[in-house]
Design a protein around this motif. Structure first.
Motif, PDB file in Angstrom:
ATOM      1  N   PRO A   1       7.242   0.726  -7.759  1.00 28.63           N
ATOM      2  CA  PRO A   1       5.875   0.237  -7.544  1.00 28.63           C
ATOM      3  C   PRO A   1       4.874   1.365  -7.765  1.00 28.63           C
ATOM      4  CG  PRO A   1       7.031   0.515  -5.444  1.00 28.63           C
ATOM      5  CD  PRO A   1       8.024   0.804  -6.509  1.00 28.63           C
ATOM      6  N   VAL A   2       3.845   1.105  -8.546  1.00 26.35           N
ATOM      7  CA  VAL A   2       2.871   2.142  -8.882  1.00 26.35           C
ATOM      8  C   VAL A   2       1.952   2.367  -7.678  1.00 26.35           C
ATOM      9  CG1 VAL A   2       0.967   2.760 -10.404  1.00 26.35           C
ATOM     10  CG2 VAL A   2       2.982   1.567 -11.322  1.00 26.35           C
ATOM     11  N   PRO A   3       1.866   3.599  -7.169  1.00 25.38           N
ATOM     12  CA  PRO A   3       0.991   3.864  -6.020  1.00 25.38           C
ATOM     13  C   PRO A   3      -0.451   3.476  -6.305  1.00 25.38           C
ATOM     14  CG  PRO A   3       2.465   5.724  -6.393  1.00 25.38           C
ATOM     15  CD  PRO A   3       2.625   4.799  -7.568  1.00 25.38           C
ATOM     16  N   GLY A   4      -1.075   2.868  -5.313  1.00 20.95           N
ATOM     17  CA  GLY A   4      -2.478   2.485  -5.432  1.00 20.95           C
ATOM     18  C   GLY A   4      -2.715   1.182  -6.164  1.00 20.95           C
ATOM     19  N   MET A   5      -1.644   0.523  -6.621  1.00 17.08           N
ATOM     20  CA  MET A   5      -1.773  -0.750  -7.340  1.00 17.08           C
ATOM     21  C   MET A   5      -0.860  -1.775  -6.674  1.00 17.08           C
ATOM     22  SD  MET A   5      -1.919   0.513 -11.319  1.00 17.08           S
ATOM     23  CE  MET A   5      -2.526  -1.076 -11.884  1.00 17.08           C
ATOM     24  N   LYS A   6      -1.427  -2.842  -6.190  1.00 16.57           N
ATOM     25  CA  LYS A   6      -0.654  -3.848  -5.481  1.00 16.57           C
ATOM     26  C   LYS A   6       0.130  -4.715  -6.462  1.00 16.57           C
ATOM     27  CE  LYS A   6      -1.060  -7.345  -1.844  1.00 16.57           C
ATOM     28  NZ  LYS A   6      -1.994  -8.088  -0.956  1.00 16.57           N
ATOM     29  N   ASN A   7       1.418  -4.826  -6.224  1.00 15.00           N
ATOM     30  CA  ASN A   7       2.309  -5.724  -6.981  1.00 15.00           C
ATOM     31  C   ASN A   7       2.446  -5.361  -8.456  1.00 15.00           C
ATOM     32  OD1 ASN A   7       2.589  -7.156  -4.588  1.00 15.00           O
ATOM     33  ND2 ASN A   7       1.002  -8.642  -5.129  1.00 15.00           N
ATOM     34  N   TYR A   8       2.152  -4.103  -8.788  1.00 11.39           N
ATOM     35  CA  TYR A   8       2.316  -3.637 -10.165  1.00 11.39           C
ATOM     36  C   TYR A   8       3.474  -2.643 -10.187  1.00 11.39           C
ATOM     37  CZ  TYR A   8       1.045  -2.291 -14.942  1.00 11.39           C
ATOM     38  OH  TYR A   8       1.047  -2.080 -16.305  1.00 11.39           O
ATOM     39  N   TRP A   9       4.491  -2.958 -10.972  1.00 10.52           N
ATOM     40  CA  TRP A   9       5.690  -2.129 -11.062  1.00 10.52           C
ATOM     41  C   TRP A   9       5.856  -1.650 -12.491  1.00 10.52           C
ATOM     42  CZ3 TRP A   9       9.726  -2.009  -7.040  1.00 10.52           C
ATOM     43  CH2 TRP A   9       9.318  -2.654  -5.866  1.00 10.52           C
TER      44      TRP A   9
ATOM     45  N   HIS B   1      -7.469   9.710  15.946  1.00 13.29           N
ATOM     46  CA  HIS B   1      -7.718  10.494  14.731  1.00 13.29           C
ATOM     47  C   HIS B   1      -6.573  11.484  14.556  1.00 13.29           C
ATOM     48  CE1 HIS B   1     -10.708  13.261  12.328  1.00 13.29           C
ATOM     49  NE2 HIS B   1      -9.661  12.883  11.621  1.00 13.29           N
ATOM     50  N   PHE B   2      -5.806  11.307  13.489  1.00 15.74           N
ATOM     51  CA  PHE B   2      -4.600  12.100  13.282  1.00 15.74           C
ATOM     52  C   PHE B   2      -4.590  12.698  11.874  1.00 15.74           C
ATOM     53  CE2 PHE B   2      -3.692   8.809  16.331  1.00 15.74           C
ATOM     54  CZ  PHE B   2      -2.944   9.440  17.318  1.00 15.74           C
ATOM     55  N   MET B   3      -3.980  13.873  11.773  1.00 14.98           N
ATOM     56  CA  MET B   3      -3.677  14.446  10.465  1.00 14.98           C
ATOM     57  C   MET B   3      -2.173  14.623  10.381  1.00 14.98           C
ATOM     58  SD  MET B   3      -5.179  17.773   8.405  1.00 14.98           S
ATOM     59  CE  MET B   3      -6.707  16.967   7.940  1.00 14.98           C
ATOM     60  N   LEU B   4      -1.589  14.095   9.298  1.00 14.32           N
ATOM     61  CA  LEU B   4      -0.147  14.169   9.079  1.00 14.32           C
ATOM     62  C   LEU B   4       0.134  15.156   7.961  1.00 14.32           C
ATOM     63  CD1 LEU B   4      -0.529  11.507  10.675  1.00 14.32           C
ATOM     64  CD2 LEU B   4       1.254  10.500   9.257  1.00 14.32           C
ATOM     65  N   PHE B   5       1.060  16.068   8.221  1.00 17.87           N
ATOM     66  CA  PHE B   5       1.441  17.074   7.247  1.00 17.87           C
ATOM     67  C   PHE B   5       2.879  16.794   6.803  1.00 17.87           C
ATOM     68  CE2 PHE B   5      -1.517  18.816  10.302  1.00 17.87           C
ATOM     69  CZ  PHE B   5      -2.476  19.445   9.517  1.00 17.87           C
ATOM     70  N   GLY B   6       3.110  16.876   5.494  1.00 20.27           N
ATOM     71  CA  GLY B   6       4.447  16.581   5.008  1.00 20.27           C
ATOM     72  C   GLY B   6       4.673  17.106   3.614  1.00 20.27           C
ATOM     73  N   SER B   7       5.646  16.528   2.942  1.00 15.75           N
ATOM     74  CA  SER B   7       6.017  16.939   1.604  1.00 15.75           C
ATOM     75  C   SER B   7       4.884  16.678   0.617  1.00 15.75           C
ATOM     76  CB  SER B   7       7.272  16.186   1.155  1.00 15.75           C
ATOM     77  OG  SER B   7       7.452  16.273  -0.241  1.00 15.75           O
ATOM     78  N   GLY B   8       4.482  17.732  -0.094  1.00 15.45           N
ATOM     79  CA  GLY B   8       3.451  17.558  -1.102  1.00 15.45           C
ATOM     80  C   GLY B   8       3.896  16.655  -2.226  1.00 15.45           C
ATOM     81  N   ALA B   9       5.161  16.752  -2.593  1.00 15.16           N
ATOM     82  CA  ALA B   9       5.670  15.920  -3.682  1.00 15.16           C
ATOM     83  C   ALA B   9       5.659  14.448  -3.316  1.00 15.16           C
ATOM     84  CB  ALA B   9       7.078  16.356  -4.050  1.00 15.16           C
ATOM     85  N   MET B  10       5.806  14.139  -2.018  1.00 16.00           N
ATOM     86  CA  MET B  10       5.899  12.750  -1.563  1.00 16.00           C
ATOM     87  C   MET B  10       4.551  12.138  -1.201  1.00 16.00           C
ATOM     88  SD  MET B  10       8.979  11.318  -1.439  1.00 16.00           S
ATOM     89  CE  MET B  10       9.018  10.171  -0.048  1.00 16.00           C
ATOM     90  N   GLN B  11       3.462  12.837  -1.454  1.00 17.80           N
ATOM     91  CA  GLN B  11       2.174  12.361  -0.938  1.00 17.80           C
ATOM     92  C   GLN B  11       1.814  10.973  -1.455  1.00 17.80           C
ATOM     93  OE1 GLN B  11      -1.357  14.566  -3.040  1.00 17.80           O
ATOM     94  NE2 GLN B  11       0.340  16.022  -2.919  1.00 17.80           N
ATOM     95  N   ASP B  12       2.039  10.688  -2.735  1.00 17.44           N
ATOM     96  CA  ASP B  12       1.720   9.360  -3.256  1.00 17.44           C
ATOM     97  C   ASP B  12       2.751   8.332  -2.814  1.00 17.44           C
ATOM     98  OD1 ASP B  12      -0.529  10.334  -4.426  1.00 17.44           O
ATOM     99  OD2 ASP B  12       0.153  10.127  -6.497  1.00 17.44           O
ATOM    100  N   ALA B  13       4.006   8.747  -2.702  1.00 20.00           N
ATOM    101  CA  ALA B  13       5.047   7.838  -2.221  1.00 20.00           C
ATOM    102  C   ALA B  13       4.771   7.428  -0.779  1.00 20.00           C
ATOM    103  CB  ALA B  13       6.421   8.499  -2.336  1.00 20.00           C
ATOM    104  N   HIS B  14       4.334   8.380   0.046  1.00 25.34           N
ATOM    105  CA  HIS B  14       4.009   8.046   1.434  1.00 25.34           C
ATOM    106  C   HIS B  14       2.768   7.160   1.505  1.00 25.34           C
ATOM    107  CE1 HIS B  14       6.416  11.660   3.188  1.00 25.34           C
ATOM    108  NE2 HIS B  14       7.160  10.589   3.025  1.00 25.34           N
TER     109      HIS B  14
END
Length: 822
Positions: A355-363, A561-574
């Motif tokens: 699934p393409v991040p930022g696009m609903k129902n588009y693969w 109000h939260f800030m989440l820190f994680g994998s930079g590579a996974m930012q769009d996947a998350h």
């Protein structure tokens, strides 16, 4: 005309003959009738989504599929892609029987040839991976090589690795077999039905316009192949893939082939940069040019179809000389035909699916240049993902989310061309590739390079790997072994353990979640504890099936109000993952590019910090896992007391425009405290001594929280996504567990080496290297649970040699964490 072209013309389609009408509504509309699109159609229908159609602008296979070389193999740089390639090859008999369409499969077996020590070492690594993956790869001696293939001169080779799953097939027959098998399960395909527009409705469904009418689909899948970019443009999507010209030759009859009595095995010679297999009574020989030729950079013409490009033998002449030397009969045979056809490559050579991040129902499922090795696995993965919500194995190496908005079409052309040129060129574990660099940089880039930083690239962002004595000194030879960076990294580790070091942290992802209900949503989405204001917590994030999908640090800046820190590579996947459940009123913003910064680590880090802030940073005032907004170095920051090095440490995040001033303040204040910049290699060494896993290595969707040890961070008293599956896994007990190993070796692991007990593979290495402070070679990996106890003696296969290793029961450095918490 080639055999592949003739095969295509001999296969008849039936949709127009039966006068099928395009439906007005479907569950899934797949755009593109190559092997990948047909495989996805087949798997969706097989698994129950029969209301799926495929739309093809011309006949099936009318892009790259029809002129593919048809050679199939299992080896891939990523183990899970290798598994899917093995699945693909094993699937062909099934679809042939179901469809009644021959796939022309020849399971000849195949060999991978090493003509120097470097490629021999590479094959040793591949053989080690095959041990724990259960793939059919074995060494054969050079006499057996000559016995299996009479055309090869064995004197040129060190070794040959044999795989009995390798072979070749008929590309067009295989594509039609997938389509006809899909039809048997109730799906439909329509040829001469081009998609001319894709328009999304307010409800998230898609209208696909064709000359035969408009079909409304809940989901659409871009399998456009050579036209992937053009299909993407219809929806405003820019996919960084690039068609490349590719040559292979078909020889005239060779008597030794014709008279052999059975079909010859296929082969790959890496140093010669050739692949070859039998075709009729001759040989098919393919190569990847040193200077690749991108085709139709501006866009693929819609009227291009069953056509070939003008051959250019000068382009591949330098590749033919070693081929003729190593397979002498090739130099003596006449060339019956030269094929030059375009194939679509991706920036790293792997497919872009999901699934393409930022696009609903588009693969999408594009850039699958090895479609007949990978198409079945891609179809399986896409169907699982669409129907079940997640694939059955980790497919990050193919996930479209690994490329963000920074991956522009121009960058895609540059990197895809580089990948094409390096298809059979070794890339070593310590090697950084030169093209497509500086796509994203921080304000400190030039300053770090001036200090001697050897830079790497992750998710398009330049980051320091290690520091030499200056720019001219910042080099290393690509190798599997320890190299000249070893002593420099040791000095960086020493500074962190004994004084204070600083590392850029722009490459960590930063996500802001806020609004009424933010805490409740996080409590359901994260398996761990959600912190109170001004505090930090580490938490796993799980899929509904209990698989790891995140290893996140949650900072509570205010109650909602939260800030989440994680994998930079996974930012769009998350971002894509959260978009499925984010409730109205709660907002998410990926602010990774809006916050850069520096992490301080080491026993002198508190003293340094105290010199550049008015904040009380004493142990009592700023406790471990505290966070706050404040000022450091004269600039506004978010200050977290946390460290991945295992030492007392602080992460200092600021807006990019303040980074230079912050850095100057840190360096000035730390001059008499032993301050030193350090890079990613030192950090990875330091975390090994603590036995801490890293996302993408130890922590990935192949594993659950119990296997990985992340269950220690779970709040079992609440409901959370994946809880039922995780409770079941805990009750059953893990079949495998993550362990830390010390290894008796002077050659460190990288990843994917087999872990051996009594001659049998019991697991694999997820990461490793040299732990500089304790002076030991170390690794982390997953082993069968019965071998996970502290003190267990095992072996690790490193470049073909068995090295003694011992499972550790606690961190080898600061086991109680006192230095970090002090």
């Amino acid at each position: 005309m080639s055999t592949m072209a003739q095969s295509t013309l001999n296969i008849k389609t039936d949709d127009e003959a039966t006068g099928k009408k395009l439906p007005s509504h479907v569950k899934v509309a797949i755009i593109g009738g190559g092997v990948v699109g047909c495989s996805i159609l087949y798997h969706l229908a097989k698994f129950g989504w029969k209301d799926a159609i495929l739309l093809e602008r011309d006949e099936l296979t009318s892009g790259s599929s029809w002129h593919a070389a048809g050679q199939i193999h299992t080896i891939s740089s990523d183990p899970n892609i290798s598994r899917l390639q093995s699945y693909t090859i094993g699937l062909y008999k099934e679809i042939e029987e179901l469809s009644g369409q021959s796939v022309g499969l020849h399971m000849t077996g195949g060999f991978y040839l090493a003509s120097n020590k470097i490629w021999w070492d590479y094959l040793k690594r591949e053989r080690s991976k095959a041990r724990y993956m259960g793939l059919h790869q074995e060494w054969i001696d050079l006499k057996e090589l000559a016995d299996k293939h009479p055309l090869i001169d064995p004197k040129h080779y060190y070794a040959a690795l044999w795989d009995d799953q390798d072979g070749d097939l008929d590309p067009s027959g295989t594509t039609y077999a997938f389509a006809k098998a899909a039809k048997q399960y109730g799906a439909q395909y329509f040829t001469h039905t081009p998609a001319t527009a894709t328009t999304q409705r307010a409800d998230g469904t898609w209208d696909v316009t064709t000359p035969k009418g408009v079909v409304n689909a809940e989901y659409i899948v871009n399998c456009g192949g050579l036209w992937a970019r053009e299909v993407g443009h219809m929806a405003g999507l820019h996919i960084p893939v690039q068609p490349m010209e590719h040559h292979y030759l078909l020889t005239e009859r060779i008597d030794a082939v014709a008279n052999w009595g059975s079909r010859l095995p296929c082969g790959i010679d890496y140093e010669a940069n050739i692949y070859f297999r039998q075709e009729r009574d001759g040989i098919l020989l393919g190569t990847y040019e040193q200077t690749g030729t991108p085709w139709k950079v501006g866009g693929t013409p819609w009227d291009f179809g069953h056509e070939l490009l003008q051959p250019n033998l000068d382009q591949i002449a330098d590749r033919l000389e070693p081929a003729f030397e190593r397979v002498p009969a090739l130099g003596e045979a006449g060339i019956r035909q030269t094929i030059n056809g375009p194939f679509t490559f991706g920036p790293d050579g792997n497919p872009m699916i999901g699934p393409v991040p930022g696009m609903k129902n588009y693969w999408c499922a594009v850039g699958v240049m090895a479609g007949f090795c990978q198409g079945g696995g891609v179809g399986l993965t896409m169907a699982e993902w669409m129907i079940d919500g997640e694939p059955s194995i980790d497919v990050w190496a193919m996930d479209v989310a690994r490329f963000g908005d920074w991956a522009s079409p121009d960058w895609g052309t540059v990197k895809s061309t580089e990948n094409y040129e390096r298809r059979f060129v070794m890339t070593f574990p310590n090697e950084t590739l030169p093209k497509g660099r500086r796509q994203q940089t921080t304000a400190l880039y030039d300053r770090l390079v001036a200090k001697g930083a050897r830079m790497g690239q992750a998710f398009g962002l330049e980051n320091a790997l290690w520091f030499a004595d200056g720019p001219e000194d910042a080099w290393e030879d690509p190798t599997f072994e320890r190299n000249r960076s070893h002593d420099y990294v040791a000095a960086e580790c020493k500074a962190v353990r004994e004084a204070v070091g600083g590392i850029e942290i722009a490459n960590f992802a930063k996500h802001v979640i806020k609004g009424p209900g933010a805490r409740d949503w996080l409590n359901k989405t994260m398996a761990g504890f959600i912190p109170k204001p001004a505090r930090i917590a580490l938490t796993p994030m799980l899929t509904e099936k209990g698989r790891l999908y995140g290893d996140l640090t949650v900072a509570c800046l205010d109650d909602e109000h939260f800030m989440l820190f994680g994998s930079g590579a996974m930012q769009d996947a998350h971002s894509r993952f959260w978009a499925k459940t984010l409730p109205e009123g709660v907002s998410h913003e990926n602010q990774t590019g809006d916050w850069h910064g520096i992490a301080l680590s080491g026993p002198n880090s508190r003293e340094l910090l105290s010199r550049i802030t008015r904040e009380d940073v004493s142990a009592e005032a700023l406790k471990f896992r505290d966070c706050r907004k404040t000022f450091v170095g004269g600039v506004p920051v978010i200050l977290n007391r946390i460290s991945f090095s295992g030492e007392l440490g602080y992460e200092i995040y600021c807006r990019p425009q303040y980074l230079i001033l912050l850095s100057e303040a840190i360096e000035a204040a730390g001059a008499d405290l032993g301050y030193r910049c350090y890079g990613a290699r030192a950090l990875m060494s330091l975390r090994l001594e603590k036995g801490w896993g890293a996302w993408g290595l130890e922590f990935r969707p192949d594993f659950n929280a119990v296997e990985s040890g992340m269950d220690a961070f779970i709040n079992w008293k609440k409901d959370f996504a994946g809880k039922a599956a995780t409770e079941a896994a805990r009750a059953e007990g893990p079949a495998r567990k993550l362990v830390t190993l010390t290894i008796e070796t002077d050659m460190d692991v990288t990843l994917d080496e087999a872990i051996i007990k009594d001659g049998e593979a019991i697991g694999y290495i997820s990461s490793g290297g040299y732990a500089h402070h304790v002076g030991r070679s170390m690794a982390m990996g997953y082993v069968a649970a019965e071998h996970a106890a502290a003190g267990s003696q095992v072996e690790v296969e490193i470049l073909g040699e068995m090295r003694a290793a011992e499972v550790q029961g606690a961190p080898v450095y600061d086991a109680d964490g006192g230095r970090m918490r002090g």
